[in-house]
Design a protein around this motif. Sequence first.
Motif, PDB file in Angstrom:
ATOM      1  N   SER A 168       0.815  -1.223   0.000  1.00  0.00           N
ATOM      2  CA  SER A 168       0.000   0.000   0.000  1.00  0.00           C
ATOM      3  C   SER A 168       0.846   1.269   0.000  1.00  0.00           C
ATOM      4  CB  SER A 168      -0.950   0.003   1.205  1.00  0.00           C
ATOM      5  OG  SER A 168      -1.855  -1.070   1.121  1.00  0.00           O
ATOM      6  N   PRO A 169       1.530   1.584  -1.097  1.00  0.00           N
ATOM      7  CA  PRO A 169       2.323   2.810  -1.146  1.00  0.00           C
ATOM      8  C   PRO A 169       1.459   4.039  -0.901  1.00  0.00           C
ATOM      9  CG  PRO A 169       2.000   1.903  -3.350  1.00  0.00           C
ATOM     10  CD  PRO A 169       1.525   0.871  -2.390  1.00  0.00           C
ATOM     11  N   VAL A 170       2.020   5.006  -0.175  1.00  0.00           N
ATOM     12  CA  VAL A 170       1.326   6.256   0.120  1.00  0.00           C
ATOM     13  C   VAL A 170       1.617   7.245  -0.998  1.00  0.00           C
ATOM     14  CG1 VAL A 170       1.137   8.193   1.730  1.00  0.00           C
ATOM     15  CG2 VAL A 170       1.446   5.855   2.596  1.00  0.00           C
ATOM     16  N   ILE A 171       0.576   7.722  -1.670  1.00  0.00           N
ATOM     17  CA  ILE A 171       0.708   8.692  -2.760  1.00  0.00           C
ATOM     18  C   ILE A 171      -0.308   9.786  -2.490  1.00  0.00           C
ATOM     19  CG2 ILE A 171       0.646   9.048  -5.255  1.00  0.00           C
ATOM     20  CD1 ILE A 171       1.171   6.011  -5.527  1.00  0.00           C
ATOM     21  N   ARG A 172       0.145  10.860  -1.846  1.00  0.00           N
ATOM     22  CA  ARG A 172      -0.772  11.894  -1.379  1.00  0.00           C
ATOM     23  C   ARG A 172      -0.189  13.289  -1.561  1.00  0.00           C
ATOM     24  NH1 ARG A 172      -4.697  11.182   2.968  1.00  0.00           N
ATOM     25  NH2 ARG A 172      -5.540   9.083   2.862  1.00  0.00           N
ATOM     26  N   ASN A 173      -1.078  14.247  -1.776  1.00  0.00           N
ATOM     27  CA  ASN A 173      -0.722  15.669  -1.769  1.00  0.00           C
ATOM     28  C   ASN A 173       0.264  16.045  -2.875  1.00  0.00           C
ATOM     29  OD1 ASN A 173      -2.192  16.302   0.832  1.00  0.00           O
ATOM     30  ND2 ASN A 173      -0.711  14.802   1.590  1.00  0.00           N
ATOM     31  N   ASN A 174       0.233  15.304  -3.983  1.00  0.00           N
ATOM     32  CA  ASN A 174       1.113  15.570  -5.111  1.00  0.00           C
ATOM     33  C   ASN A 174       0.371  16.285  -6.231  1.00  0.00           C
ATOM     34  OD1 ASN A 174       3.527  13.757  -4.246  1.00  0.00           O
ATOM     35  ND2 ASN A 174       1.765  12.375  -4.141  1.00  0.00           N
ATOM     36  N   ASP A 196      -4.649   9.741  -2.336  1.00  0.00           N
ATOM     37  CA  ASP A 196      -5.712  10.722  -2.157  1.00  0.00           C
ATOM     38  C   ASP A 196      -5.088  12.115  -2.108  1.00  0.00           C
ATOM     39  OD1 ASP A 196      -8.332  11.490  -1.953  1.00  0.00           O
ATOM     40  OD2 ASP A 196      -8.685  10.599   0.002  1.00  0.00           O
ATOM     41  N   TYR A 197      -5.930  13.118  -2.272  1.00  0.00           N
ATOM     42  CA  TYR A 197      -5.512  14.514  -2.212  1.00  0.00           C
ATOM     43  C   TYR A 197      -4.391  14.823  -3.217  1.00  0.00           C
ATOM     44  CZ  TYR A 197      -8.300  14.687   2.055  1.00  0.00           C
ATOM     45  OH  TYR A 197      -9.331  14.603   2.958  1.00  0.00           O
ATOM     46  N   ASN A 198      -4.519  14.289  -4.426  1.00  0.00           N
ATOM     47  CA  ASN A 198      -3.599  14.625  -5.496  1.00  0.00           C
ATOM     48  C   ASN A 198      -4.327  15.435  -6.562  1.00  0.00           C
ATOM     49  OD1 ASN A 198      -1.221  12.816  -4.689  1.00  0.00           O
ATOM     50  ND2 ASN A 198      -2.894  11.340  -4.812  1.00  0.00           N
ATOM     51  N   ARG A 247      -5.623  22.593  -0.832  1.00  0.00           N
ATOM     52  CA  ARG A 247      -6.336  21.382  -1.244  1.00  0.00           C
ATOM     53  C   ARG A 247      -5.696  20.120  -0.692  1.00  0.00           C
ATOM     54  NH1 ARG A 247     -11.389  22.056  -3.454  1.00  0.00           N
ATOM     55  NH2 ARG A 247     -11.120  19.852  -3.970  1.00  0.00           N
ATOM     56  N   GLY A 248      -4.694  20.255   0.181  1.00  0.00           N
ATOM     57  CA  GLY A 248      -4.042  19.083   0.749  1.00  0.00           C
ATOM     58  C   GLY A 248      -4.869  18.444   1.859  1.00  0.00           C
ATOM     59  N   ASP A 249      -4.346  17.376   2.393  1.00  0.00           N
ATOM     60  CA  ASP A 249      -5.004  16.645   3.469  1.00  0.00           C
ATOM     61  C   ASP A 249      -5.259  17.584   4.652  1.00  0.00           C
ATOM     62  OD1 ASP A 249      -5.729  14.984   5.579  1.00  0.00           O
ATOM     63  OD2 ASP A 249      -4.257  13.439   5.088  1.00  0.00           O
ATOM     64  N   PRO A 250      -6.519  17.817   5.030  1.00  0.00           N
ATOM     65  CA  PRO A 250      -6.812  18.776   6.107  1.00  0.00           C
ATOM     66  C   PRO A 250      -6.306  18.339   7.468  1.00  0.00           C
ATOM     67  CG  PRO A 250      -8.800  17.591   5.458  1.00  0.00           C
ATOM     68  CD  PRO A 250      -7.744  17.222   4.461  1.00  0.00           C
ATOM     69  N   GLU A 251      -5.910  17.084   7.607  1.00  0.00           N
ATOM     70  CA  GLU A 251      -5.398  16.600   8.890  1.00  0.00           C
ATOM     71  C   GLU A 251      -3.935  16.976   9.116  1.00  0.00           C
ATOM     72  OE1 GLU A 251      -7.315  15.153  11.185  1.00  0.00           O
ATOM     73  OE2 GLU A 251      -8.999  15.471   9.805  1.00  0.00           O
ATOM     74  N   LEU A 252      -3.267  17.477   8.083  1.00  0.00           N
ATOM     75  CA  LEU A 252      -1.844  17.783   8.185  1.00  0.00           C
ATOM     76  C   LEU A 252      -1.610  19.217   8.628  1.00  0.00           C
ATOM     77  CD1 LEU A 252      -0.495  16.064   4.929  1.00  0.00           C
ATOM     78  CD2 LEU A 252      -0.523  15.148   7.256  1.00  0.00           C
ATOM     79  N   GLU A 253      -0.484  19.429   9.306  1.00  0.00           N
ATOM     80  CA  GLU A 253      -0.073  20.778   9.677  1.00  0.00           C
ATOM     81  C   GLU A 253       0.429  21.527   8.440  1.00  0.00           C
ATOM     82  OE1 GLU A 253      -0.363  22.110  12.652  1.00  0.00           O
ATOM     83  OE2 GLU A 253      -1.136  20.269  13.596  1.00  0.00           O
ATOM     84  N   VAL A 254       0.282  22.859   8.455  1.00  0.00           N
ATOM     85  CA  VAL A 254       0.712  23.654   7.306  1.00  0.00           C
ATOM     86  C   VAL A 254       2.233  23.821   7.263  1.00  0.00           C
ATOM     87  CG1 VAL A 254      -1.463  24.883   7.125  1.00  0.00           C
ATOM     88  CG2 VAL A 254       0.361  25.812   8.573  1.00  0.00           C
ATOM     89  N   GLY A 255       2.916  23.454   8.311  1.00  0.00           N
ATOM     90  CA  GLY A 255       4.375  23.524   8.304  1.00  0.00           C
ATOM     91  C   GLY A 255       4.862  24.962   8.206  1.00  0.00           C
ATOM     92  N   PRO A 260      -1.046  34.667   4.533  1.00  0.00           N
ATOM     93  CA  PRO A 260      -2.155  33.830   4.980  1.00  0.00           C
ATOM     94  C   PRO A 260      -2.127  32.474   4.274  1.00  0.00           C
ATOM     95  CG  PRO A 260      -2.923  35.404   3.347  1.00  0.00           C
ATOM     96  CD  PRO A 260      -1.478  35.721   3.595  1.00  0.00           C
ATOM     97  N   ASN A 261      -2.311  31.403   5.022  1.00  0.00           N
ATOM     98  CA  ASN A 261      -2.243  30.063   4.436  1.00  0.00           C
ATOM     99  C   ASN A 261      -3.548  29.285   4.554  1.00  0.00           C
ATOM    100  OD1 ASN A 261      -2.249  28.976   7.121  1.00  0.00           O
ATOM    101  ND2 ASN A 261      -0.047  29.373   7.241  1.00  0.00           N
ATOM    102  N   GLY A 262      -4.573  29.910   5.081  1.00  0.00           N
ATOM    103  CA  GLY A 262      -5.878  29.269   5.146  1.00  0.00           C
ATOM    104  C   GLY A 262      -5.965  28.111   6.107  1.00  0.00           C
ATOM    105  N   GLY A 263      -4.872  27.832   6.822  1.00  0.00           N
ATOM    106  CA  GLY A 263      -4.890  26.733   7.778  1.00  0.00           C
ATOM    107  C   GLY A 263      -4.901  25.357   7.138  1.00  0.00           C
TER     108      GLY A 263
END
Length: 288
Positions: A168-174, A196-198, A247-255, A260-263
């Motif tokens: 199950s490779p993780v392919i996200r936020n790309n 997800d979130y690509n 549009r990234g995974d809303p569970e992640l921190e914005v780093g 303004p980064n919209g959280g």
Amino acid sequence: CVITNGYGLMFGIHAGECDLVVTDCVISNLIMPGIFTTHNRESAWNISINGCEINGSLGIDLRSNTTESIDIRNCRIYGGIVGIGMSVNCPIVIENNDIYDMEKWGIHFAHRSFSENHAVIKNNRIHNCQTGIEVGEEGDDEDLFLDIQFNTIAYTHFPLILKGQFPSPVIRNNIFACNDVRVMYYRNVRHPPDQDYNLFWNRGVAFDPELRYHYSVWCGDNDIFADPLFADENDLHLAFNSPAINRGDPELEVGDEPQPNGGRVNLGGFGTTSEATVSPEEALGGIP
């Protein structure tokens, strides 16, 4: 160091214990790999390559049965055949690199299946290569855990090829955009990826909901299909009105994304970084 018109840094280690650290080197106009290692005996062998600029031929070529770790960060590799190539069996981190204008691969490696390892490929910008990323596994062992997140792969023929029985490779936020082939090519991948979130978009090809499988064997519920609106072909920063913003995974921190980064994180190679495009004042529409 500055190395031009020669053989690059070639390390053949055959005995003893040592680590390799290469930092802030400029290596150009080579007829051999910019950084090359080969190592076939039992010993500690950790490799760290940081902040290097490599132009020409094979950028980084690492081959080993016994390397214990590889960390490649903050490099600019361009104008050759392969950006980063490896045949190894160890944990791998490839992060925050710019790789472009390659005749074949941006990143290409074969994992030798001897033990459980992780490969993290994150925040890279890969463009104008024949293939963006290709990962293959030698043998049938299900022991390489792939984590491919926050990369931008654009203006290639194949954006991503995975060949092996990865768990199950993780392919996200790309962002996979402006590529010739719509397919994320998975060969013998027996476990559905955590995808997800690509964002997907291709050269002049509008998204047809009836042809989702052309983009990937699996599509996540939050994958989107829209023009990412790059600054230009050689600058993969997002324009202020890009649909990839927030549009990234809303569970992640914005780093390190600036205000303004919209959280919420941006997709692609600058997501979570200080070079992320700031959020527009109003939410954007028009996403198919």
